[in-house]
Design a protein around this motif. Structure first.
Motif, PDB file in Angstrom:
ATOM      1  N   PHE A 290       0.811  -1.215   0.000  1.00  0.00           N
ATOM      2  CA  PHE A 290       0.000   0.000   0.000  1.00  0.00           C
ATOM      3  C   PHE A 290       0.851   1.274   0.000  1.00  0.00           C
ATOM      4  N   TYR A 291       2.140   1.116  -0.164  1.00  0.00           N
ATOM      5  CA  TYR A 291       3.042   2.278  -0.100  1.00  0.00           C
ATOM      6  C   TYR A 291       2.652   3.368  -1.097  1.00  0.00           C
ATOM      7  N   GLY A 292       2.451   2.984  -2.345  1.00  0.00           N
ATOM      8  CA  GLY A 292       2.146   3.970  -3.373  1.00  0.00           C
ATOM      9  C   GLY A 292       0.862   4.724  -3.087  1.00  0.00           C
ATOM     10  N   GLU A 293      -0.137   4.021  -2.574  1.00  0.00           N
ATOM     11  CA  GLU A 293      -1.426   4.646  -2.281  1.00  0.00           C
ATOM     12  C   GLU A 293      -1.276   5.795  -1.298  1.00  0.00           C
ATOM     13  N   TYR A 294      -0.418   5.606  -0.288  1.00  0.00           N
ATOM     14  CA  TYR A 294      -0.221   6.642   0.726  1.00  0.00           C
ATOM     15  C   TYR A 294       0.807   7.683   0.288  1.00  0.00           C
ATOM     16  N   ALA A 295       1.910   7.233  -0.293  1.00  0.00           N
ATOM     17  CA  ALA A 295       2.992   8.156  -0.657  1.00  0.00           C
ATOM     18  C   ALA A 295       2.536   9.192  -1.665  1.00  0.00           C
ATOM     19  N   PHE A 296       1.720   8.792  -2.609  1.00  0.00           N
ATOM     20  CA  PHE A 296       1.279   9.737  -3.635  1.00  0.00           C
ATOM     21  C   PHE A 296       0.206  10.693  -3.131  1.00  0.00           C
ATOM     22  N   LYS A 297      -0.164  10.553  -1.870  1.00  0.00           N
ATOM     23  CA  LYS A 297      -1.013  11.546  -1.194  1.00  0.00           C
ATOM     24  C   LYS A 297      -0.197  12.323  -0.168  1.00  0.00           C
ATOM     25  N   ALA A 298       1.139  12.196  -0.267  1.00  0.00           N
ATOM     26  CA  ALA A 298       2.061  12.836   0.686  1.00  0.00           C
ATOM     27  C   ALA A 298       1.834  12.325   2.097  1.00  0.00           C
ATOM     28  N   ARG A 299       1.403  11.068   2.220  1.00  0.00           N
ATOM     29  CA  ARG A 299       1.220  10.425   3.515  1.00  0.00           C
ATOM     30  C   ARG A 299       2.425   9.518   3.739  1.00  0.00           C
TER      31      ARG A 299
END
Length: 244
Positions: free
Chosen positions: A37-46
């Motif tokens: 789920f890294y991409g899902e959060y990282a691309f929201k600056a999470r």
């Protein structure tokens, strides 16, 4: 208390640090770069996500590069303040369920029965029920979200007091710099990949792709919404977990 349980269920890494926040509660710090789920959060600056399955053992999944820049914001003292915040949020959710949500359901069914039986008849049941459900849901969620946001502000102010105003502002600037650098790198990587793909296409294929992109661009609604506060997204995920 359950929070972002899917992250816990999918991690495969060993913690790079374990913090004992009190006698019964600990938090494991994991790099989340390899998490599905890294991409899902990282691309929201999470870049840092809290999670737990039982409210006793907590996990902090964090982008490796982000942690190297912001590690002072995730030491034991700061994480203890965040833990206090999550415990208050959990208490609010439980109170909401017991004091607002379930009583509202009772009132909803009573009103539905009365209106259907004595006013509108059976034909109006579906419409009336839908309207009442929407109103009650909007009111309860708005009230809960407002209280949670206030607690979020308090938690941030407590961390600011712990670190000192100047130090805290410096950390926020470093946070913004990292996010800007992260997205700049991702944009460059995307452009490079597009160039490689285009060099492998014929002129006719490139033209067809451009036409398709124009159609997609017309149909796409640009999302100008700012990045949501962490607590707002966790609230949505928690509701999904309850439904599961």
């Amino acid at each position: 208390m359950k929070l972002n349980t899917r992250l816990v269920q999918q991690y495969t890494t060993e913690p790079f640090e374990v913090q004992q926040l009190d006698d019964n509660v600990s938090v494991e710090l994991h790099y989340m770069n390899d998490n599905p789920f890294y991409g899902e959060y990282a691309f929201k600056a999470r870049f840092a996500i809290w999670a737990t399955l039982d409210g006793i053992k907590y996990y902090l999944f964090i982008d490796k590069g982000y942690y190297e820049v912001m590690k002072e914001l995730y030491d034991k003292e700061t994480n203890t303040l965040w833990l206090q915040f999550w415990l208050k949020i959990d208490k609010m959710r439980n109170t909401y369920s017991k004091a607002i949500f379930f009583p509202s359901l009772v009132v909803y069914f009573i009103l539905l029965f009365v209106l259907a039986e004595f006013v509108f008849g059976n034909t109006g049941v579906i419409i009336i029920g839908a309207l009442l459900a929407i109103v009650l849901s909007m009111f309860g969620n708005a009230l809960l979200t407002s209280k949670m946001q206030k607690e979020n502000v308090k938690a941030v102010n407590n961390i600011k007091a712990l670190k000192g105003a100047k130090k805290f502002e410096k950390l926020l600037k470093e946070q913004d710099k990292y996010a800007a650098k992260f997205f700049e790198y991702e944009d460059e990587l995307e452009e490079t990949n597009e160039e490689v793909v285009n060099t492998e296409k014929t002129d006719e294929e490139v033209l067809a792709t451009e036409k398709t992109d124009e159609v997609v661009e017309e149909l796409t609604v640009e999302d100008n919404t700012a990045v949501e506060e962490e607590i707002e997204e966790n609230e949505e995920i928690s509701e999904e977990e309850k439904n599961e």
